[in-house]
Each structure stands twice: as C-alpha cells, then as structure tokens.
Write a protein that holds these residues in place. Sequence first.
Motif, PDB file in Angstrom:
ATOM      1  N   LYS A 317       0.808  -1.217   0.000  1.00  0.00           N
ATOM      2  CA  LYS A 317       0.000   0.000   0.000  1.00  0.00           C
ATOM      3  C   LYS A 317       0.841   1.268   0.000  1.00  0.00           C
ATOM      4  N   VAL A 318       2.107   1.165   0.444  1.00  0.00           N
ATOM      5  CA  VAL A 318       2.926   2.360   0.555  1.00  0.00           C
ATOM      6  C   VAL A 318       3.709   2.629  -0.733  1.00  0.00           C
ATOM      7  N   LEU A 319       3.497   1.837  -1.758  1.00  0.00           N
ATOM      8  CA  LEU A 319       4.184   2.021  -3.038  1.00  0.00           C
ATOM      9  C   LEU A 319       4.108   3.453  -3.561  1.00  0.00           C
ATOM     10  N   PRO A 320       2.954   4.120  -3.569  1.00  0.00           N
ATOM     11  CA  PRO A 320       2.905   5.493  -4.097  1.00  0.00           C
ATOM     12  C   PRO A 320       3.847   6.452  -3.381  1.00  0.00           C
ATOM     13  N   TYR A 321       4.099   6.223  -2.110  1.00  0.00           N
ATOM     14  CA  TYR A 321       4.990   7.109  -1.353  1.00  0.00           C
ATOM     15  C   TYR A 321       6.429   6.977  -1.833  1.00  0.00           C
ATOM     16  N   PHE A 322       6.891   5.732  -2.015  1.00  0.00           N
ATOM     17  CA  PHE A 322       8.278   5.502  -2.418  1.00  0.00           C
ATOM     18  C   PHE A 322       8.512   5.711  -3.911  1.00  0.00           C
ATOM     19  N   PHE A 327      11.415  11.114  -3.810  1.00  0.00           N
ATOM     20  CA  PHE A 327      11.885  10.259  -2.725  1.00  0.00           C
ATOM     21  C   PHE A 327      13.197   9.586  -3.109  1.00  0.00           C
ATOM     22  N   VAL A 328      14.194   9.723  -2.225  1.00  0.00           N
ATOM     23  CA  VAL A 328      15.514   9.139  -2.455  1.00  0.00           C
ATOM     24  C   VAL A 328      15.926   8.370  -1.212  1.00  0.00           C
ATOM     25  N   LEU A 329      16.418   7.161  -1.397  1.00  0.00           N
ATOM     26  CA  LEU A 329      17.020   6.400  -0.305  1.00  0.00           C
ATOM     27  C   LEU A 329      18.449   6.912  -0.145  1.00  0.00           C
ATOM     28  N   TYR A 330      18.574   8.029   0.545  1.00  0.00           N
ATOM     29  CA  TYR A 330      19.800   8.818   0.460  1.00  0.00           C
ATOM     30  C   TYR A 330      20.910   8.306   1.357  1.00  0.00           C
ATOM     31  N   THR A 331      22.056   8.012   0.771  1.00  0.00           N
ATOM     32  CA  THR A 331      23.275   7.707   1.526  1.00  0.00           C
ATOM     33  C   THR A 331      24.428   8.604   1.110  1.00  0.00           C
ATOM     34  N   GLY A 332      24.259   9.351   0.021  1.00  0.00           N
ATOM     35  CA  GLY A 332      25.326  10.197  -0.501  1.00  0.00           C
ATOM     36  C   GLY A 332      25.979   9.632  -1.748  1.00  0.00           C
ATOM     37  N   ALA A 422      -3.296   8.121  -0.445  1.00  0.00           N
ATOM     38  CA  ALA A 422      -4.007   8.352  -1.712  1.00  0.00           C
ATOM     39  C   ALA A 422      -3.943   9.817  -2.130  1.00  0.00           C
ATOM     40  N   ASN A 423      -3.833  10.721  -1.164  1.00  0.00           N
ATOM     41  CA  ASN A 423      -3.818  12.161  -1.462  1.00  0.00           C
ATOM     42  C   ASN A 423      -2.415  12.738  -1.603  1.00  0.00           C
ATOM     43  N   LEU A 424      -1.384  11.882  -1.636  1.00  0.00           N
ATOM     44  CA  LEU A 424      -0.027  12.379  -1.844  1.00  0.00           C
ATOM     45  C   LEU A 424       0.080  13.061  -3.205  1.00  0.00           C
ATOM     46  N   PRO A 425       0.746  14.187  -3.278  1.00  0.00           N
ATOM     47  CA  PRO A 425       0.936  14.839  -4.577  1.00  0.00           C
ATOM     48  C   PRO A 425       1.877  14.028  -5.451  1.00  0.00           C
ATOM     49  N   ASP A 426       1.672  14.095  -6.753  1.00  0.00           N
ATOM     50  CA  ASP A 426       2.547  13.370  -7.676  1.00  0.00           C
ATOM     51  C   ASP A 426       3.969  13.891  -7.602  1.00  0.00           C
ATOM     52  N   ARG A 427       4.108  15.162  -7.339  1.00  0.00           N
ATOM     53  CA  ARG A 427       5.434  15.769  -7.235  1.00  0.00           C
ATOM     54  C   ARG A 427       5.464  16.721  -6.048  1.00  0.00           C
ATOM     55  N   GLY A 428       6.682  16.948  -5.527  1.00  0.00           N
ATOM     56  CA  GLY A 428       6.843  17.892  -4.434  1.00  0.00           C
ATOM     57  C   GLY A 428       6.632  17.252  -3.075  1.00  0.00           C
ATOM     58  N   LEU A 429       6.980  18.004  -2.037  1.00  0.00           N
ATOM     59  CA  LEU A 429       6.854  17.526  -0.671  1.00  0.00           C
ATOM     60  C   LEU A 429       5.420  17.649  -0.197  1.00  0.00           C
ATOM     61  N   SER A 430       5.070  16.810   0.764  1.00  0.00           N
ATOM     62  CA  SER A 430       3.711  16.806   1.299  1.00  0.00           C
ATOM     63  C   SER A 430       3.738  17.000   2.793  1.00  0.00           C
ATOM     64  N   GLN A 431       2.731  17.695   3.311  1.00  0.00           N
ATOM     65  CA  GLN A 431       2.604  17.863   4.749  1.00  0.00           C
ATOM     66  C   GLN A 431       1.730  16.764   5.351  1.00  0.00           C
ATOM     67  N   GLY A 432       1.330  15.798   4.540  1.00  0.00           N
ATOM     68  CA  GLY A 432       0.490  14.713   5.014  1.00  0.00           C
ATOM     69  C   GLY A 432       1.291  13.517   5.456  1.00  0.00           C
ATOM     70  N   PHE A 433       1.052  12.396   4.825  1.00  0.00           N
ATOM     71  CA  PHE A 433       1.716  11.158   5.213  1.00  0.00           C
ATOM     72  C   PHE A 433       3.222  11.255   4.999  1.00  0.00           C
ATOM     73  N   HIS A 434       3.974  10.781   6.010  1.00  0.00           N
ATOM     74  CA  HIS A 434       5.427  10.806   5.918  1.00  0.00           C
ATOM     75  C   HIS A 434       6.015   9.695   6.774  1.00  0.00           C
ATOM     76  N   ILE A 440      11.326   3.589   8.019  1.00  0.00           N
ATOM     77  CA  ILE A 440      11.511   2.847   6.767  1.00  0.00           C
ATOM     78  C   ILE A 440      12.435   1.654   6.986  1.00  0.00           C
ATOM     79  N   VAL A 441      13.558   1.906   7.660  1.00  0.00           N
ATOM     80  CA  VAL A 441      14.513   0.834   7.928  1.00  0.00           C
ATOM     81  C   VAL A 441      13.870  -0.247   8.785  1.00  0.00           C
ATOM     82  N   ALA A 442      13.109   0.157   9.803  1.00  0.00           N
ATOM     83  CA  ALA A 442      12.446  -0.814  10.674  1.00  0.00           C
ATOM     84  C   ALA A 442      11.385  -1.603   9.916  1.00  0.00           C
ATOM     85  N   LEU A 443      10.612  -0.931   9.071  1.00  0.00           N
ATOM     86  CA  LEU A 443       9.534  -1.583   8.324  1.00  0.00           C
ATOM     87  C   LEU A 443      10.059  -2.739   7.484  1.00  0.00           C
ATOM     88  N   PHE A 444      11.090  -2.480   6.698  1.00  0.00           N
ATOM     89  CA  PHE A 444      11.557  -3.511   5.769  1.00  0.00           C
ATOM     90  C   PHE A 444      12.425  -4.559   6.460  1.00  0.00           C
TER      91      PHE A 444
END
Length: 470
Positions: A317-322, A327-332, A422-434, A440-444
């Motif tokens: 269900k969280v696919l749209p977020y990632f 969204f970047v799995l940022y390590t540098g 479901a209401n996440l914007p296609d682009r840009g940051l959101s003040q909703g779900f985060h 993220i690390v704990a989930l997976f």
Amino acid sequence: MICDQSWSMGSLGSLLLVCGLLPWRAFLQEHSNAAQNCFCQVSGVLDDCTCDVETIDHFNSELFSKLQILLESDYFRYYKVNLNKACPFWDDNSHCGLRDCAVQPCPTDVPAGIKSASAFKYSQEANGELAELDCEKERRLGAVDVSLSEAAQETLSQWNKHDDSKDNFCEVDDEESPDAEYVDLLINPERYTGYKGPDAWKIWNSIYEENCFKPQSVKRPLSSWVLGREHLFYQWLEDLCVEKRAFYRLVSGLHASINIHLSARYLLKETWMDKVWGHNVSEFQKRFDALLTKGEGPRRLKNLYFIYLIELRAISKVLPYFERPEFVLYTGNQSNDLTTKLLLVDILYAAKSFPLHFDENALFAGVSKEADQLKMEFRHHFRNISKIMDCVGCFKCRLWGKLQTQGLGTALKILFSERQIANLPDRGLSQGFHLKRQEIVALFNAFGRISTSVKELETFRALLQKISRE
C-alpha cells in the motif's frame, strides 16, 4: 528480539528432554513423524483471511532473495537506536552479562549521507566533509540541509509534528538523543544469546497479560493460556471481535518468528577459536511440536503467516509514497542510491501483485464511535508493547525487539493512513503522510525477519523429515 523465552512444553517426556535425561533422538523415536508433529496443521486457509499457507510459501520463495539484497544495502543496514532508555514500567537494573547479548554500536563506516539525513540534494558536503565527523560526536540524524528552501523547511517541521502525533502505533526513539547510536544490523544479527529465565519471562508475560485483549469473563492470567498450559485458550479467542483476534495473532506471530530465529541461529558449538551457529532442531521442537505444546505449536506457526500477510499488505500500500521522483534512499552515493530505490520499487510492485492480500477494511468497520474507540485501544496497547522493549535486559534482544515492534507499528500506521497516501501529490513535498528513515529501515527489516522465518520453516521441515527417516 526477546531471547530464549519458549512456551511451556507440558509433558513428562519433554521435561526429561530439557533436563538432559532423555536423548533427543530417542525422544523423536517415540513419534512416527517428527515433521508432521510440528507442521500437521500448518496448511490451508488462515483464520480471518482468504489466503492460504501454500500461496504464501510460494510467493515468499520468489521474493526472499531480492529482499535480502535490499536489506544488505547501506541504506537499510544501519539503524539508529537508543538502547539505554530506562524501563518505564518497573524498576529493573538487571542486564544480561553474556557476551552474545552485547551490541557493537557506532560503526565508523556509516555513510555520511545517512548521518546528514539530506534526502533532497547530492552535495559535496554530504559526500565529503561529513565523512570526517567522529561518530561518537554526531548528535543529529535529522539535520536539515541549509540550502533547502523556506517552504521545504516548513514542510519538514510539519513532518515532525505529524510523526509525534497520536496516529503512530509505537514509541519512536528520539534520534537526537546523545544515547542514540547507529548499529550495523549485519554485524549484530538476531540469534540465540542465552538470555532467558525470569527476566525474559516477565517481558512476554507483560505483553500478553497486560496488552492483549481478553474477555472479562476470563479470570485466569492470559499468559497461562497462551504459553501452552491450557487447551481452551482458542475457544474463547474465537469469541472476540476480529480486531482483538488480529491483535493477539500479530503478537503471537511475532513471538513465533523470534523463536524460529533463535532456533535457526543457535550456538551449536564453541571453542577458544570459534563459534558455530546453526539450526537446533530440538529447540524448534520444544516451541512448535504439536505434542509438546498440546496442539498450540502449529497454531503459532499459522500466526506467523498472519503477521506476514499484514506486513506484506502494508508495503504494497505504501508504493505510491516511495515511487515519487522526489523520494531518495539517500546515503550520498548517487549511483548506489538509485540502484537501491529501483530494487525497492521492484519489491513493492511484487508485493502489490500478491493475489490474496489481507483486507484491512474488515478492521474497525463497525459503528463509527465504537470503531474509533476500539482503534484507539488497539493503538494504545501496541504503543505499550513498544515501550516494553526498553525493559529487555539483553541489549541485542532489545535491539531486535525495538526494531521489529517499530516495523510492525509502521505497518499498522500505513494500513490506517490510506486516505493520506491516496492524497499524496505526484510531485513535491507533502505535509500529510510521511515516514522517517528510522521507520523505513524498521519496516523492511521487520518484514525481512518474518520472511526469513517463513523460509526457515522449509529448512526445519526437511531436517525433521530426515530425522524421521533415520
């Protein structure tokens, strides 16, 4: 991971076995099929679900290798955790003194991008200068890149407010605390540590007795039913509503998974030069054999499949977020980060394609006021369980217990945030779900632990069948 806390065995033969008075092979010869005793009821459709065990086994076999590669990546192997928080429920200064209970914290090779937590810009600072920071002096995982716009910084502020809201299902460590340290999960694997006895029992007793639902008519402590002492436990469990049954099955499934990990990575032999870890069939039998557990062992294994379905549903269900470009799995390391994200999205699409997902809409679907009250109780009980992890005396057990409860809590947060996702914007940051990186690390990693447990069942089944033939 709350270490070696098995359920009661409840038979003279098992008592002799534990005391070393009856050889294990002789004990197995009393039964015609050792594998059947553990797996006799672990098949077919799961309770409160439309899915079956065989479908999950097949799906997990295809997903398992990809998931392990993902968890070995830099982004997912480092977890920041506070292992020094005081137990909030009772005074307890006891800590496991065994060597295998220790955790090696603060590795010097944590990627600089992870420590800077800049998920929005690949900068020279993140890739170079930050790498020189001393790990013990690093205090801020969530430092904001000063180059971010005011709008982006305001959004990050809103995220922090949201993360601390009543919508979370577990207590999250303060990553800015001086006691919070990075841990490399690959060099601190979950396995048997020797932590057991009254302290370990107290943890599970508190979880089951004080935080699992039970009918008011049941006066006997819940732990005495759950831990293998009575046959009638499941009779009244079925009288509970689906939400309360689901809560118990999640806890039981997590408990089963932990016991599988202990049995699969058991200290088989120790010399002055080396330690040998491997599968301990007798430990597995003590926890899951139908005869030794009065029929409850196979039910516990079925609950493992139930928690697998819950966490699988969440990551699908969280696919749209990632999937969003921002969204970047940022390590540098830009190249590695892109590869990791592509693998993650591939796994999420595979999860979405699973044909028999758990229907979370069946939960809290009653009258609005009553459903909201039940959901609040559900969240409160689970938050308490996440707090109990700070009472675990073994630091390695505490590490994996905190990670897995946070992972399950994040999965529940996702399942009940459908509108926000479901209401996440296609682009840009959101003040909703985060989701924070810690979540993220704990989930997976939590799902990886459940997936590993399901995979290990194949190994134990084969080992038991081999013993039976001999």
